[in-house]
Design a protein around this motif. Structure first.
Motif, PDB file in Angstrom:
ATOM      1  N   ALA A 102      48.612  52.736  33.110  1.00 44.30           N
ATOM      2  CA  ALA A 102      48.698  51.279  33.283  1.00 44.30           C
ATOM      3  C   ALA A 102      49.527  50.642  32.173  1.00 44.30           C
ATOM      4  N   ASN A 103      49.342  51.095  30.928  1.00 40.54           N
ATOM      5  CA  ASN A 103      50.090  50.513  29.812  1.00 40.54           C
ATOM      6  C   ASN A 103      51.568  50.846  29.894  1.00 40.54           C
ATOM      7  N   VAL A 104      51.895  52.076  30.280  1.00 38.28           N
ATOM      8  CA  VAL A 104      53.302  52.471  30.412  1.00 38.28           C
ATOM      9  C   VAL A 104      53.970  51.659  31.520  1.00 38.28           C
ATOM     10  N   VAL A 105      53.319  51.550  32.665  1.00 35.24           N
ATOM     11  CA  VAL A 105      53.884  50.775  33.776  1.00 35.24           C
ATOM     12  C   VAL A 105      54.109  49.330  33.342  1.00 35.24           C
ATOM     13  N   ASN A 106      53.104  48.729  32.717  1.00 37.83           N
ATOM     14  CA  ASN A 106      53.195  47.333  32.293  1.00 37.83           C
ATOM     15  C   ASN A 106      54.353  47.115  31.321  1.00 37.83           C
ATOM     16  N   GLU A 107      54.453  47.963  30.294  1.00 30.39           N
ATOM     17  CA  GLU A 107      55.484  47.776  29.274  1.00 30.39           C
ATOM     18  C   GLU A 107      56.891  48.025  29.810  1.00 30.39           C
ATOM     19  N   VAL A 108      57.070  49.097  30.568  1.00 29.30           N
ATOM     20  CA  VAL A 108      58.405  49.404  31.098  1.00 29.30           C
ATOM     21  C   VAL A 108      58.847  48.323  32.088  1.00 29.30           C
ATOM     22  N   GLU A 109      57.947  47.908  32.973  1.00 27.70           N
ATOM     23  CA  GLU A 109      58.317  46.864  33.936  1.00 27.70           C
ATOM     24  C   GLU A 109      58.592  45.544  33.225  1.00 27.70           C
ATOM     25  N   HIS A 110      57.788  45.214  32.222  1.00 24.59           N
ATOM     26  CA  HIS A 110      57.989  43.953  31.496  1.00 24.59           C
ATOM     27  C   HIS A 110      59.281  43.962  30.685  1.00 24.59           C
ATOM     28  N   MET A 111      59.504  45.035  29.913  1.00 21.30           N
ATOM     29  CA  MET A 111      60.642  45.061  29.006  1.00 21.30           C
ATOM     30  C   MET A 111      61.960  45.400  29.692  1.00 21.30           C
ATOM     31  N   CYS A 112      61.904  46.209  30.745  1.00 17.55           N
ATOM     32  CA  CYS A 112      63.137  46.690  31.368  1.00 17.55           C
ATOM     33  C   CYS A 112      63.420  46.074  32.731  1.00 17.55           C
ATOM     34  N   GLY A 113      62.404  45.539  33.376  1.00 23.20           N
ATOM     35  CA  GLY A 113      62.612  45.003  34.715  1.00 23.20           C
ATOM     36  C   GLY A 113      62.741  46.080  35.769  1.00 23.20           C
ATOM     37  N   LEU A 114      62.415  47.307  35.413  1.00 19.99           N
ATOM     38  CA  LEU A 114      62.469  48.418  36.361  1.00 19.99           C
ATOM     39  C   LEU A 114      61.127  48.566  37.051  1.00 19.99           C
ATOM     40  N   GLU A 115      61.143  48.958  38.300  1.00 18.59           N
ATOM     41  CA  GLU A 115      59.905  49.298  38.999  1.00 18.59           C
ATOM     42  C   GLU A 115      59.562  50.734  38.617  1.00 18.59           C
ATOM     43  N   VAL A 116      58.369  50.944  38.092  1.00 19.68           N
ATOM     44  CA  VAL A 116      57.930  52.294  37.737  1.00 19.68           C
ATOM     45  C   VAL A 116      57.251  52.881  38.969  1.00 19.68           C
ATOM     46  N   VAL A 117      57.876  53.900  39.554  1.00 16.50           N
ATOM     47  CA  VAL A 117      57.367  54.465  40.800  1.00 16.50           C
ATOM     48  C   VAL A 117      56.290  55.510  40.570  1.00 16.50           C
ATOM     49  N   GLU A 118      56.290  56.146  39.394  1.00 21.31           N
ATOM     50  CA  GLU A 118      55.235  57.094  39.082  1.00 21.31           C
ATOM     51  C   GLU A 118      55.199  57.374  37.590  1.00 21.31           C
ATOM     52  N   VAL A 119      53.988  57.646  37.106  1.00 19.98           N
ATOM     53  CA  VAL A 119      53.784  58.106  35.735  1.00 19.98           C
ATOM     54  C   VAL A 119      52.912  59.345  35.848  1.00 19.98           C
ATOM     55  N   ASN A 120      53.526  60.510  35.649  1.00 16.43           N
ATOM     56  CA  ASN A 120      52.814  61.786  35.721  1.00 16.43           C
ATOM     57  C   ASN A 120      52.374  62.174  34.316  1.00 16.43           C
TER      58      ASN A 120
END
Length: 143
Positions: A102-120
């Motif tokens: 959840a933290n990785v998705v939140n930070e990457v989407e917030h800072m980069c504007g990229l949709e995170v499709v998966e975090v394995n």
């Protein structure tokens, strides 16, 4: 589809005015920092990468790897993240993995504007109290 950031600004990377490209290393550093922010993450990387990182830190003039244990694939609008972790003993691994995810998705989407499709997430080891002191204090077994 146009995403809006928390401040109301656009976070779209492809617009009619141009394209913004974000390097894989940038996304990997953000994901690394986001994973490390979660309590219970002891270290990042598999056993071999941690060993190489330890050796690399001791060599003068060689920079440490800021993204040890994180691998990303970045497209124009999406990113996928793979993370290797060492967790503290006694914590629920599924709960910890969910918090890291959840933290990785939140930070990457917030800072980069990229949709995170998966975090394995791969948990490579469990840290036990006293592990590092045993390794450092153990003398040679033979003389």
């Amino acid at each position: 589809m146009r995403k809006r950031g928390p401040d109301g600004g656009s976070s779209e990377l492809v617009t009619e005015d141009g394209t913004t490209r974000i390097a894989d290393t940038v996304v990997a550093k953000i994901a690394t920092m986001a994973a490390r922010q979660v309590g219970g993450v002891y270290a990042m990387g598999s056993g071999m990468s941690r060993t190489l990182g330890s050796v690399r830190e001791r060599v003068p003039g060689v920079a440490s790897d800021d993204t040890q244990g994180v691998d990303v694939q970045v497209g124009e609008r999406q990113a996928a993240v793979d993370i290797d972790l060492v967790v503290e003993y006694g914590l629920s691994i599924p709960d910890l993995a969910g918090a890291v995810r959840a933290n990785v998705v939140n930070e990457v989407e917030h800072m980069c504007g990229l949709e995170v499709v998966e975090v394995n997430i791969t948990v490579d080891d469990v840290h036990l109290d006293g592990d590092e002191s045993d390794e450092q204090s153990a003398g040679p077994r033979v003389r």
